[in-house]
Design an enzyme around this catalytic site. Structure first.
Site, short mmCIF file in Angstrom:
data_model
loop_
_atom_site.label_atom_id
_atom_site.label_comp_id
_atom_site.label_asym_id
_atom_site.label_seq_id
_atom_site.Cartn_x
_atom_site.Cartn_y
_atom_site.Cartn_z
CG ASP A 36 110.14 84.56 41.08
OD1 ASP A 36 110.36 84.13 39.95
OD2 ASP A 36 109.29 85.42 41.35
CG ASP A 176 106.11 89.84 41.48
OD1 ASP A 176 107.21 89.59 41.97
OD2 ASP A 176 105.38 88.98 40.95
C1 DX5 Z 1 105.69 85.44 44.39
C2 DX5 Z 1 106.65 85.70 43.28
C3 DX5 Z 1 105.91 86.25 42.08
C4 DX5 Z 1 105.08 85.17 41.50
C5 DX5 Z 1 104.25 85.69 40.39
O1 DX5 Z 1 106.39 85.19 45.55
O2 DX5 Z 1 107.61 86.65 43.66
O3 DX5 Z 1 106.81 86.71 41.10
O4 DX5 Z 1 105.91 84.14 41.04
O5 DX5 Z 1 103.49 84.58 39.98
P1 DX5 Z 1 102.00 84.81 39.58
O6 DX5 Z 1 102.05 85.73 38.39
O7 DX5 Z 1 101.54 83.41 39.23
O8 DX5 Z 1 101.31 85.40 40.75
#
Ligand code: DX5
Length: 220
Positions: A36, A176
């Site tokens: 990320d 996501d």
């Molecule tokens: C948000 C990120 C996601 C997030 C997902 O900006 O791009 O990939 O980390 O995390 P969870 O699964 O906790 O929502």
């Protein structure tokens, strides 16, 4: 019955032991890692650069995808590929010339992906779907893990699935944000086949158990 592809977001990982964490993700039988990447401008958070990804590359053999939550990603595209990301995902909202950016990712030898924030319509990528291998539909507003899944994105997921199938395109449809045991089945029913999870995978003390639980829940 299509087996779900499980992608681990590294955002909730222990950054003090990142190398060991990526090994644990691979050993848990997860299919891919999502890095990320955040620049503090496109999203109100700042994470890591290509050198951090490169430092982890040889610890595992599993695929890496770079999710570039950055403004104007063009100047650094080659850096993510050189760092070992086989997939490079840019945000439609961050690219002045999206068609050129996606073409450049392919020319660099990586698989291009495009991501859409919750407020961005599918029509934004209508003319570039033929250039991508992956379409990422955000089910949270990007920047942080642990947010609530936006069920209001399911019509967009379903429309994307219908368009991909209608045009016979070989595109991975990934979701996501807020993906966990209670939300993954609805996203799968809407048409997603690739599921990126952060907090749901790192909850508790067994990545393997959480991954198995998510796979079961996807087809429940
Ligand atoms: C948000 C990120 C996601 C997030 C997902 O900006 O791009 O990939 O980390 O995390 P969870 O699964 O906790 O929502």
């Amino acid at each position: 019955e299509i087996a779900p592809t499980l992608v681990a977001s590294v955002l909730p990982a222990n950054f003090a032991e990142l190398g060991d964490q990526v090994v644990a993700i691979e050993q848990a039988g997860i299919d891919r890692i999502q890095w990320d990447v955040m620049d503090g401008r496109f999203v109100p958070n700042l994470t890591f650069g290509p050198d951090v990804i490169a430092a982890c590359r040889d610890r595992v053999t599993m695929g890496f995808e770079a999710h570039l939550m950055v403004e104007h990603p063009d100047p650094m595209l080659s850096r993510w590929v050189e760092a070992g990301c086989g997939i490079v995902i840019v945000h439609a909202e961050a690219c002045r010339h999206l068609h050129r950016t996606l073409s450049t990712i392919r020319e660099l030898g990586a698989r291009p992906g495009v991501a859409l924030n919750p407020a961005t319509g599918l029509e934004t990528v209508e003319h570039v779907l033929d250039l991508v291998d992956l379409l990422l539909i955000m089910t949270v507003n990007p920047g942080f893990g642990g947010q609530a899944y936006l069920a209001s994105m399911e019509p967009k997921i379903a429309a994307a699935r219908a368009e991909i199938d209608r045009r016979g395109l070989d595109i991975e449809l990934e979701v996501d944000g807020g993906i966990g045991p209670a939300t993954i089945a609805a996203a799968a029913r809407a048409g997603a086949r690739v599921f990126c999870a952060g907090s749901a995978l790192f909850a508790g003390n067994s990545l393997a158990d959480r991954a198995a639980e998510l796979r079961r829940a996807a087809t429940a």
